[in-house]
Scaffold this motif. Structure first.
Motif, PDB file in Angstrom:
ATOM      1  N   LEU A  20       0.824  -1.208   0.000  1.00 54.03           N
ATOM      2  CA  LEU A  20       0.000   0.000   0.000  1.00 54.03           C
ATOM      3  C   LEU A  20       0.859   1.259   0.000  1.00 54.03           C
ATOM      4  O   LEU A  20       0.594   2.211  -0.746  1.00 54.03           O
ATOM      5  CB  LEU A  20      -0.925   0.018   1.220  1.00 54.03           C
ATOM      6  CG  LEU A  20      -2.107  -0.956   1.218  1.00 54.03           C
ATOM      7  CD1 LEU A  20      -2.885  -0.830   2.528  1.00 54.03           C
ATOM      8  CD2 LEU A  20      -3.026  -0.684   0.041  1.00 54.03           C
ATOM      9  N   GLN A  23       2.415   2.377  -3.429  1.00 48.56           N
ATOM     10  CA  GLN A  23       1.602   2.869  -4.546  1.00 48.56           C
ATOM     11  C   GLN A  23       1.936   4.327  -4.833  1.00 48.56           C
ATOM     12  O   GLN A  23       2.275   5.094  -3.935  1.00 48.56           O
ATOM     13  CB  GLN A  23       0.115   2.720  -4.230  1.00 48.56           C
ATOM     14  CG  GLN A  23      -0.319   1.290  -3.952  1.00 48.56           C
ATOM     15  CD  GLN A  23       0.012   0.338  -5.087  1.00 48.56           C
ATOM     16  OE1 GLN A  23      -0.279   0.605  -6.246  1.00 48.56           O
ATOM     17  NE2 GLN A  23       0.630  -0.772  -4.733  1.00 48.56           N
ATOM     18  N   THR A  29      -3.650   3.546  -4.460  1.00 51.05           N
ATOM     19  CA  THR A  29      -3.711   3.093  -3.072  1.00 51.05           C
ATOM     20  C   THR A  29      -5.101   2.585  -2.722  1.00 51.05           C
ATOM     21  O   THR A  29      -5.261   1.519  -2.112  1.00 51.05           O
ATOM     22  CB  THR A  29      -3.320   4.237  -2.117  1.00 51.05           C
ATOM     23  OG1 THR A  29      -1.991   4.682  -2.412  1.00 51.05           O
ATOM     24  CG2 THR A  29      -3.384   3.777  -0.661  1.00 51.05           C
ATOM     25  N   ARG A  32      -5.848  -0.760  -4.323  1.00 48.33           N
ATOM     26  CA  ARG A  32      -5.175  -1.864  -3.642  1.00 48.33           C
ATOM     27  C   ARG A  32      -5.871  -2.199  -2.324  1.00 48.33           C
ATOM     28  O   ARG A  32      -5.961  -3.357  -1.932  1.00 48.33           O
ATOM     29  CB  ARG A  32      -3.707  -1.510  -3.363  1.00 48.33           C
ATOM     30  CG  ARG A  32      -2.829  -1.548  -4.590  1.00 48.33           C
ATOM     31  CD  ARG A  32      -2.833  -2.926  -5.245  1.00 48.33           C
ATOM     32  NE  ARG A  32      -2.349  -3.947  -4.316  1.00 48.33           N
ATOM     33  CZ  ARG A  32      -2.754  -5.208  -4.314  1.00 48.33           C
ATOM     34  NH1 ARG A  32      -3.670  -5.611  -5.186  1.00 48.33           N
ATOM     35  NH2 ARG A  32      -2.253  -6.076  -3.454  1.00 48.33           N
ATOM     36  N   ILE A  33      -6.383  -1.180  -1.616  1.00 43.96           N
ATOM     37  CA  ILE A  33      -7.101  -1.426  -0.366  1.00 43.96           C
ATOM     38  C   ILE A  33      -8.312  -2.314  -0.623  1.00 43.96           C
ATOM     39  O   ILE A  33      -8.535  -3.316   0.071  1.00 43.96           O
ATOM     40  CB  ILE A  33      -7.541  -0.097   0.281  1.00 43.96           C
ATOM     41  CG1 ILE A  33      -6.324   0.665   0.817  1.00 43.96           C
ATOM     42  CG2 ILE A  33      -8.550  -0.344   1.403  1.00 43.96           C
ATOM     43  CD1 ILE A  33      -6.632   2.084   1.262  1.00 43.96           C
ATOM     44  N   ALA A 162      -5.154   0.513   6.190  1.00 50.16           N
ATOM     45  CA  ALA A 162      -5.617   1.244   5.010  1.00 50.16           C
ATOM     46  C   ALA A 162      -5.745   2.736   5.302  1.00 50.16           C
ATOM     47  O   ALA A 162      -5.426   3.570   4.447  1.00 50.16           O
ATOM     48  CB  ALA A 162      -6.951   0.678   4.541  1.00 50.16           C
TER      49      ALA A 162
END
Length: 233
Positions: A20, A23, A29, A32-33, A162
């Motif tokens: 994360l 990114q 980001t 990806r989360i 996150a």
């Protein structure tokens, strides 16, 4: 009963955290989360991030259309676990609807309509840091009663990582935007100084005056000067 392998989960979380932070944009980001939520949390079929702008709901990084439709429904009804999670500043951090086939007292209208979307169960986790509330990470399953206590713990740990990554990416993105804005204004000032034979201070004062008169952001006036070579009438 499925037993959670927490050692393996910890290794995946560590890999995810590094991924994360690697990114190169806010959008990457967030994508990806959401992808990590589907990959890591047992039972999760779809995920996304819900953000509130006043009374308007925005869906970010949805893994599929189901997430967008659910967010839109929560925004229209002004109720739902993810809607509540996104606007909550204190108190409860995790919201769940265990089984959409059962009556729901807390969000009855949402559950009634969301059944038609094919949602079986869902969880919402507040994304927050000490400084700000960033929205809610929403996890969906098409199967009822699929999320366990372990799923909730895994989702909460993911949301905590996150939030830090999201905040960091947004800070970096804002810094990059500020640098770009400063560069654009500097270039616009140079153009005005050359064309109008004025000083640096006068060039900046002119850009600021036009910005105020037209109620247009300074960076947008500067960008227009760079594109056209002057101030358009």
């Amino acid at each position: 009963m499925v037993v959670m392998d927490w050692e393996a989960f910890a290794e995946r979380m560590a890999t995810m955290a590094r991924d994360l932070l690697a990114q190169n944009s806010v959008e990457a980001t967030l994508d990806r989360i959401s992808a990590c939520a589907v990959d890591i949390v047992e039972g999760c079929d779809a995920a996304g991030i819900l953000v509130l702008h006043g009374n308007r709901v925005e869906s970010l990084a949805p893994t599929e259309g189901l997430v967008v439709r659910s967010d839109r429904l929560q925004g229209r009804l002004r109720e739902g676990p993810c809607f509540d999670a996104a606007r909550r500043l204190d108190g409860e951090r995790v919201f769940r609807i265990k089984d959409f086939t059962e009556p729901e007292e807390r969000w009855p209208d949402f559950v009634s309509e969301a059944r038609e979307l094919g949602i079986g169960s869902m969880m919402g986790f507040l994304l927050y840091t000490e400084q700000e509330n960033l929205g809610a990470l929403n996890l969906y399953s098409r199967r009822p009663a699929v999320f366990t206590k372990a799923s909730e713990t895994a989702g909460w740990l993911l949301a905590s990582h996150a939030a830090v990554a999201f905040s960091s990416a947004r800070t970096a993105d804002q810094l990059q935007q500020a640098i770009q804005t400063r560069h654009t204004i500097g270039e616009a000032m140079g153009i005005l100084m050359e064309r109008l034979k004025i000083t640096e201070d006068d060039a900046f004062a002119l850009i600021r005056r036009v910005s105020q008169e037209r109620n247009v952001k300074l960076r947008d006036i500067a960008r227009q000067i760079c594109e056209s070579g002057g101030i358009d009438d």
